[in-house]
Design a protein around this motif. Structure first.
Motif, PDB file in Angstrom:
ATOM      1  N   VAL A 141       0.802  -1.204  -0.156  1.00 33.46           N
ATOM      2  CA  VAL A 141       0.089  -0.100   0.172  1.00 33.46           C
ATOM      3  C   VAL A 141       1.021   1.344  -0.130  1.00 33.46           C
ATOM      4  O   VAL A 141       0.394   2.167  -0.543  1.00 33.46           O
ATOM      5  N   SER A 142       1.986   1.387   0.829  1.00 32.10           N
ATOM      6  CA  SER A 142       2.749   2.405   0.751  1.00 32.10           C
ATOM      7  C   SER A 142       3.571   2.580  -0.241  1.00 32.10           C
ATOM      8  O   SER A 142       3.579   4.053  -0.873  1.00 32.10           O
ATOM      9  N   GLY A 165      -0.606   2.759   4.903  1.00 31.36           N
ATOM     10  CA  GLY A 165       0.311   1.519   4.487  1.00 31.36           C
ATOM     11  C   GLY A 165       1.199   1.329   5.830  1.00 31.36           C
ATOM     12  O   GLY A 165       1.662   0.527   6.128  1.00 31.36           O
TER      13      GLY A 165
END
Length: 337
Positions: free
Chosen positions: A153-154, A322
């Motif tokens: 996600v990050s 994230g």
């Protein structure tokens, strides 16, 4: 008849830590934000990057020295050549190279973009630890799956910020108007510098355990690291630029940036982080790191006119979510152990 003894007083330290710890961590993130914004203005105004790095580290060493003398009195005598060699490497990998890359990346991009890469360091450290077999992945466990999800996600959020801009949101007029011409024309070069900086800082975290083993005195280690890092960046600066004017500093934003970075963003930040770790554990300070992204996006737009776009907002939210998922999974994994 004797009166019943009074109950023992509540642990004042624990009660104070309940509100002081988050307050201290908020200050740390504000210090980070201020350092990035001031550095962007100073570098954009023409300050030589290696001069900023040299003066910042030397000021940081000067501010940490009294703490080392008080908290670790006489421990400097225990530093031998073996420990000195590791501290030299510590300064080179943990300060001279990554901060040089970071400041040049900051020069080519914006403050709100550059701060994202500092928040990716824990994720990069985890990936390197796994690749070097220093940390198990445990994919089948809940914590392991969440750590992978947090990384994905990050990284996805960072890619959105890099590749997608979208509509610019004109929310307010900036207070200052620094020189931002390079931010648009050298985005790719700046991204490479910032990614390299994050990678080197992740490598630096991996050697910290070795440094603390050979010389387990954090204040003297930090002070000497700052001092050695100052000499390393000064030597590099003299190689790249011999002009004496590049090293001059007056009563201006450059001096404010140096003093602020050395006193607040180095010495006081380190002390607050160390205190928080002693009260709440090593996983506590990183939990607040994503707040620096929020602070920098908002304050960068207000003070120096960094653009807030739809893409930057979406990407920033993803990076924050994230990072929190990853750090929560990491803390939960420690509790399970």
């Amino acid at each position: 008849m004797k009166a019943a003894p009074l109950p023992p007083p509540a642990d004042d330290d624990e009660e104070m830590a309940a509100w002081k710890a988050p307050a201290a961590m908020l200050l740390v993130q504000l210090f980070n934000t201020g350092m990035v914004l001031l550095s962007k203005v100073a570098i954009g105004g023409g300050m030589f990057v290696f001069a900023l790095l040299t003066y910042r580290s030397l000021f940081g060493a000067a501010f940490i020295l009294p703490i080392a003398l008080l908290r670790e009195r006489g421990k400097w005598k225990e530093m031998d050549w073996h420990a000195a060699g590791w501290i030299f490497l510590n300064a080179f990998i943990g300060y001279a190279i990554p901060m040089s890359l970071y400041y040049y990346g900051l020069q080519d991009t914006t403050a709100s973009y550059a701060i994202i890469f500092l928040n990716l360091i824990p994720l990069t450290t985890f990936i390197l630890s796994f690749m070097l077999r220093m940390e198990p992945l445990r994919i089948m466990s809940t914590s392991g799956s969440l750590k992978i999800a947090g990384v994905v996600v990050s990284v996805g959020g960072t890619m959105i910020i890099s590749l997608y801009k979208g509509k610019i949101l004109h929310l307010w007029n900036p207070v200052f108007h620094p020189h931002n011409e390079d931010a648009a024309s050298h985005q790719l070069r700046g991204s490479i510098f910032l990614a390299g900086s994050s990678f080197m800082l992740a490598c630096w975290y991996l050697i910290q355990s070795k440094v603390m083993k050979v010389y387990p005195y954090k204040y003297w280690s930090s002070m000497t690291t700052c001092l050695v890092g100052g000499f390393q960046t000064a030597l590099a600066g003299l190689i790249f630029r011999r002009d004496k004017n590049a090293w001059k500093i007056g009563w201006d934003i450059n001096l404010l940036t140096v003093v602020y970075s050395g006193a607040l963003a180095t010495a006081l930040k380190y002390s607050l982080n160390s205190w928080a770790v002693s009260k709440k554990g090593p996983s506590y300070p990183p939990m607040f790191s994503p707040l620096s992204v929020v602070f920098t996006v908002v304050l960068g737009s207000i003070f120096i006119g960094d653009d807030i776009t739809i893409g930057s907002l979406i990407g920033t939210v993803l990076v924050i979510v994230g990072t929190y998922i990853f750090l929560w999974a990491k803390a939960n994994e420690r509790l399970e152990k």
